[in-house]
Write a protein that holds these residues in place. Structure first.
Motif, PDB file in Angstrom:
ATOM      1  N   LEU A  70       0.809  -1.206   0.000  1.00 44.06           N
ATOM      2  CA  LEU A  70       0.000   0.000   0.000  1.00 44.06           C
ATOM      3  C   LEU A  70       0.847   1.262   0.000  1.00 44.06           C
ATOM      4  CD1 LEU A  70      -2.800  -0.951   2.534  1.00 44.06           C
ATOM      5  CD2 LEU A  70      -2.998  -0.754   0.058  1.00 44.06           C
ATOM      6  N   LEU A  71       2.089   1.132   0.407  1.00 42.60           N
ATOM      7  CA  LEU A  71       2.966   2.288   0.423  1.00 42.60           C
ATOM      8  C   LEU A  71       3.370   2.675  -0.986  1.00 42.60           C
ATOM      9  CD1 LEU A  71       4.837   4.345   1.829  1.00 42.60           C
ATOM     10  CD2 LEU A  71       6.572   2.553   1.876  1.00 42.60           C
ATOM     11  N   ARG A  72       3.737   1.685  -1.793  1.00 38.03           N
ATOM     12  CA  ARG A  72       4.254   1.961  -3.142  1.00 38.03           C
ATOM     13  C   ARG A  72       3.239   1.495  -4.174  1.00 38.03           C
ATOM     14  NH1 ARG A  72       7.191  -1.164  -6.804  1.00 38.03           N
ATOM     15  NH2 ARG A  72       8.485   0.048  -8.247  1.00 38.03           N
ATOM     16  N   ILE A  73       2.770   2.450  -4.984  1.00 36.09           N
ATOM     17  CA  ILE A  73       1.814   2.152  -6.041  1.00 36.09           C
ATOM     18  C   ILE A  73       2.533   2.287  -7.376  1.00 36.09           C
ATOM     19  CG2 ILE A  73      -0.386   2.773  -7.081  1.00 36.09           C
ATOM     20  CD1 ILE A  73      -0.667   1.751  -4.259  1.00 36.09           C
ATOM     21  N   ASP A  74       2.639   1.165  -8.120  1.00 39.31           N
ATOM     22  CA  ASP A  74       3.314   1.208  -9.412  1.00 39.31           C
ATOM     23  C   ASP A  74       2.314   0.929 -10.536  1.00 39.31           C
ATOM     24  OD1 ASP A  74       2.808  -1.479  -9.152  1.00 39.31           O
ATOM     25  OD2 ASP A  74       4.907  -2.101  -9.120  1.00 39.31           O
ATOM     26  N   GLU A  75       2.800   0.780 -11.748  1.00 43.53           N
ATOM     27  CA  GLU A  75       1.924   0.577 -12.895  1.00 43.53           C
ATOM     28  C   GLU A  75       1.085  -0.685 -12.728  1.00 43.53           C
ATOM     29  OE1 GLU A  75       2.151   0.025 -17.770  1.00 43.53           O
ATOM     30  OE2 GLU A  75       3.995   0.114 -16.585  1.00 43.53           O
ATOM     31  N   THR A  76       1.692  -1.761 -12.247  1.00 44.95           N
ATOM     32  CA  THR A  76       0.958  -3.013 -12.079  1.00 44.95           C
ATOM     33  C   THR A  76      -0.226  -2.839 -11.139  1.00 44.95           C
ATOM     34  OG1 THR A  76       2.968  -4.296 -12.465  1.00 44.95           O
ATOM     35  CG2 THR A  76       1.153  -5.421 -11.347  1.00 44.95           C
ATOM     36  N   GLU A  77       0.004  -2.158 -10.021  1.00 41.22           N
ATOM     37  CA  GLU A  77      -1.056  -1.960  -9.051  1.00 41.22           C
ATOM     38  C   GLU A  77      -2.156  -1.059  -9.607  1.00 41.22           C
ATOM     39  OE1 GLU A  77      -3.141  -2.271  -5.397  1.00 41.22           O
ATOM     40  OE2 GLU A  77      -1.592  -3.484  -6.383  1.00 41.22           O
ATOM     41  N   LEU A  78      -1.764  -0.024 -10.342  1.00 39.82           N
ATOM     42  CA  LEU A  78      -2.766   0.865 -10.924  1.00 39.82           C
ATOM     43  C   LEU A  78      -3.647   0.131 -11.936  1.00 39.82           C
ATOM     44  CD1 LEU A  78      -0.678   4.142 -11.453  1.00 39.82           C
ATOM     45  CD2 LEU A  78      -2.528   3.790  -9.809  1.00 39.82           C
ATOM     46  N   ARG A  79      -3.046  -0.685 -12.783  1.00 40.39           N
ATOM     47  CA  ARG A  79      -3.835  -1.417 -13.784  1.00 40.39           C
ATOM     48  C   ARG A  79      -4.699  -2.472 -13.105  1.00 40.39           C
ATOM     49  NH1 ARG A  79      -2.602   0.100 -18.830  1.00 40.39           N
ATOM     50  NH2 ARG A  79      -0.549   0.993 -19.287  1.00 40.39           N
ATOM     51  N   ARG A  80      -4.187  -3.066 -12.043  1.00 42.77           N
ATOM     52  CA  ARG A  80      -4.988  -4.048 -11.308  1.00 42.77           C
ATOM     53  C   ARG A  80      -6.244  -3.404 -10.739  1.00 42.77           C
ATOM     54  NH1 ARG A  80      -6.137  -5.879  -6.422  1.00 42.77           N
ATOM     55  NH2 ARG A  80      -4.984  -4.220  -5.371  1.00 42.77           N
ATOM     56  N   ARG A  81      -6.129  -2.128 -10.385  1.00 40.90           N
ATOM     57  CA  ARG A  81      -7.270  -1.411  -9.829  1.00 40.90           C
ATOM     58  C   ARG A  81      -8.176  -0.812 -10.904  1.00 40.90           C
ATOM     59  NH1 ARG A  81      -6.820   0.946  -4.446  1.00 40.90           N
ATOM     60  NH2 ARG A  81      -5.223  -0.125  -3.223  1.00 40.90           N
ATOM     61  N   GLY A  82      -7.789  -0.964 -12.157  1.00 44.29           N
ATOM     62  CA  GLY A  82      -8.671  -0.524 -13.236  1.00 44.29           C
ATOM     63  C   GLY A  82      -8.222   0.703 -13.990  1.00 44.29           C
ATOM     64  N   ALA A  83      -7.032   1.226 -13.725  1.00 38.41           N
ATOM     65  CA  ALA A  83      -6.543   2.390 -14.459  1.00 38.41           C
ATOM     66  C   ALA A  83      -6.223   2.014 -15.898  1.00 38.41           C
ATOM     67  CB  ALA A  83      -5.314   2.965 -13.772  1.00 38.41           C
ATOM     68  N   VAL A  84      -6.547   2.884 -16.835  1.00 41.16           N
ATOM     69  CA  VAL A  84      -6.286   2.630 -18.252  1.00 41.16           C
ATOM     70  C   VAL A  84      -4.943   3.215 -18.679  1.00 41.16           C
ATOM     71  CG1 VAL A  84      -7.185   2.959 -20.587  1.00 41.16           C
ATOM     72  CG2 VAL A  84      -8.769   2.648 -18.665  1.00 41.16           C
ATOM     73  N   LEU A  85      -4.583   4.369 -18.165  1.00 43.98           N
ATOM     74  CA  LEU A  85      -3.284   4.998 -18.409  1.00 43.98           C
ATOM     75  C   LEU A  85      -3.038   5.258 -19.898  1.00 43.98           C
ATOM     76  CD1 LEU A  85      -1.050   2.867 -15.966  1.00 43.98           C
ATOM     77  CD2 LEU A  85      -2.443   4.879 -15.450  1.00 43.98           C
ATOM     78  N   ASP A  86      -4.072   5.734 -20.600  1.00 44.86           N
ATOM     79  CA  ASP A  86      -3.915   6.015 -22.028  1.00 44.86           C
ATOM     80  C   ASP A  86      -3.970   7.503 -22.356  1.00 44.86           C
ATOM     81  OD1 ASP A  86      -6.567   6.581 -21.607  1.00 44.86           O
ATOM     82  OD2 ASP A  86      -7.321   5.395 -23.294  1.00 44.86           O
ATOM     83  N   GLY A  87      -4.113   8.363 -21.342  1.00 42.13           N
ATOM     84  CA  GLY A  87      -4.144   9.792 -21.565  1.00 42.13           C
ATOM     85  C   GLY A  87      -5.479  10.323 -22.042  1.00 42.13           C
ATOM     86  N   GLU A  88      -6.481   9.466 -22.213  1.00 42.42           N
ATOM     87  CA  GLU A  88      -7.793   9.907 -22.699  1.00 42.42           C
ATOM     88  C   GLU A  88      -8.915   9.556 -21.727  1.00 42.42           C
ATOM     89  OE1 GLU A  88      -8.408   8.405 -26.590  1.00 42.42           O
ATOM     90  OE2 GLU A  88      -6.664   9.426 -27.454  1.00 42.42           O
TER      91      GLU A  88
END
Length: 528
Positions: free
Chosen positions: A41-59
């Motif tokens: 929970l301290l460190r949030i990286d790309e894997t954790e963000l995508r696991r939570r549903g983030a798309v990370l496509d800028g749109e």
């Protein structure tokens, strides 16, 4: 032999995770299952963000994902008033419909580079990050590293990118910005009551292209009766462009220790404007005697319309080196605060000011109502030495010592020494309203000399007639005498046609008794 099952662990780059204030301690306690949970929970990286549903496509809007990570974080670190969270972001663009609310946490946002990792606000939003508000000021630190923050509207949405408001008990090292970019915002950042130690390095703040925003790149505020005070902000290699002011200070409680190293400001009015109206203690009235101390500008670079440095009620000011040049005001933009002329630098009610080796350039075609350095009559202990002036236009003056209606009555408290006039196209080099300050250039132009302590030396060679027994000393440009007391004078006649005997010395000149109708005299006067 028993088979040992591998246990999954959070993907932790320990070298990077230990960077940052207050984040190292939890890793040393990672021996238990609960510690592993805290680390994740301290460190949030790309894997954790995508696991939570983030798309990370800028749109697609990912605000809800990042905000949930912040709201759910619960890792505490020693001596910190609130939980900590580290976002370790990849080289992606992340779209946010509104500002991240981070004031309840110690937060670190770290990317892969200010042009590779970008948080972009959807057009019409209201900023991209809010770290504390006036109602709920932030008690945690804010660290930004290798990351960019963009307004999605290329012309600016009319809002501030980063809004920061600290509580008095925020950490001593409140903010660190390294490798950060703010782009297209109508105002880059507002910082209120940052109590201690803001380190800002390799940062760029660009307003929308081809327009000067009315606001500033950085709006820095200390509110009235902020008992903690605000101290020690360091800016290193920070570039601000397309704003009226690069840094705009509104100081209502003690704010001190502002240092600028190799900073640059373009395409606006001034670089740094500071207005001090502080209440240093619990009194309700403004203390007009308070001057904000420590303002250092080292090798900075400015090009704008005027008032690169516009300081009021400051002291211990050092401007060392650097290059300053004003744009032509061809659009006749109104001068801020209704002042009579454009100036490169202005110091009002300031003290202990040193300009050391500063370079001023003036474009050909600049208007005649332009001066380089203005020091008002309430300021004291101003010294300009080794200044380099390259002026290709006739201007009002280079150094403007006070106003004729409000001169400085303290003698020799404002000084100009060893100026290099690399080019001078006309105008008065030094305007000394009171006729009582140190203007070495003015004396050198008439063959005299003046030291930094105010010691004056004048000399001349004249032919005196018998009916003219008084020899007057050269005067200052406003008609006043150079000397405040009768100087020490020596007189020597040339040739054998007669003698001249010194009979009386005043601050205006000398009286001679002659033995002939006409005598050639060499004279020298030294005094203060």
């Amino acid at each position: 032999m028993s088979h040992q099952v591998d246990r999954p662990h959070a993907d932790i780059n320990r070298r990077r995770a230990l960077i940052g204030m207050g984040l190292a301690a939890p890793f040393f306690a990672a021996a238990s299952a609960s510690a592993e949970k805290r680390v994740s929970l301290l460190r949030i990286d790309e894997t954790e963000l995508r696991r939570r549903g983030a798309v990370l496509d800028g749109e697609i809007d990912d605000l809800h994902v990042l905000q949930a990570c912040i709201d759910e974080s619960a890792v505490t670190t020693p001596n910190m008033a609130c939980p900590s969270i580290l976002f370790d972001l990849p080289a992606v663009t992340i779209c946010l419909s509104g500002p991240l609310q981070t004031g309840g946490r110690n937060i670190t946002l770290r990317g892969a580079g200010q042009d590779l990792t970008t948080l972009v606000m959807k057009t019409g939003g209201n900023g991209i990050l809010t770290h504390g508000t006036s109602e709920n000021p932030a008690k945690g630190y804010l660290q930004l590293q290798d990351i960019g923050f963009d307004d999605g509207n290329p012309k600016g949405s009319g809002c501030t990118g980063l809004s920061i408001h600290f509580a008095a008990d925020a950490p001593q090292a409140a903010m660190t910005w390294q490798g950060v970019s703010l782009r297209k915002w109508s105002q880059g950042a507002t910082v209120v009551n940052c109590p201690r130690n803001w380190h800002c390095e390799n940062v760029t703040v660009f307003g929308p292209d081809f327009a000067m925003q009315k606001a500033s790149g950085f709006k820095i505020i200390s509110e009235p009766h902020f008992i903690q005070g605000c101290f020690t902000y360091v800016f290193v290699n920070v570039l601000v462009a397309n704003y009226s002011w690069g840094w705009d200070y509104d100081i209502s409680s003690p704010l001190e220790g502002q240092r600028f190293y190799s900073c640059t400001c373009y395409n606006g009015w001034g670089m740094v404007r500071s207005r001090v109206h502080a209440t240093p203690d619990r009194r309700n009235s403004i203390d007009e005697t308070y001057r904000s101390v420590i303002w250092y500008f080292m090798e900075c670079d400015w090009q704008g319309f005027g008032y690169a440095l516009d300081l009021v009620h400051c002291r211990n000011i050092i401007v060392r080196g650097g290059f300053y040049i004003a744009n032509r005001n061809i659009d006749h933009l109104p001068i801020p605060d209704g002042r009579p002329r454009r100036r490169y630098m202005s110091f009002v009610d300031c003290g202990d000011i040193l300009l050391d080796g500063v370079k001023f350039d003036v474009f050909a075609g600049s208007e005649p109502e332009l001066s380089l350095v203005y020091v008002d009559g309430r300021s004291d202990n101003f010294r300009a030495r080794d200044t380099n002036v390259l002026s290709y236009a006739t201007i009002y003056c280079a150094f403007e010592f006070a106003d004729p209606e409000l001169p400085n009555h303290k003698r020799n408290t404002l000084s100009e020494m060893d100026t290099l006039w690399a080019a001078w196209s006309g105008g008065e080099k030094v305007r000394d309203a009171g006729g009582n300050q140190i203007s070495q250039t003015s004396l050198r132009d008439i063959g005299g000399e003046m030291t930094s302590g105010g010691q004056i030396s004048l000399q001349g060679h004249v032919t005196i007639k018998a009916d003219k027994k008084f020899l007057s000393f050269p005067r200052r440009s406003n008609g006043k005498s150079w000397f405040s007391a009768p100087p020490v004078v020596s007189v020597q006649t040339i040739g054998s046609q007669g003698t001249a005997t010194l009979s009386k010395v005043t601050v205006e000149g000398i009286y001679l008794e002659m033995s002939d109708s006409s005598v050639d005299v060499m004279w020298q006067a030294t005094g203060s």
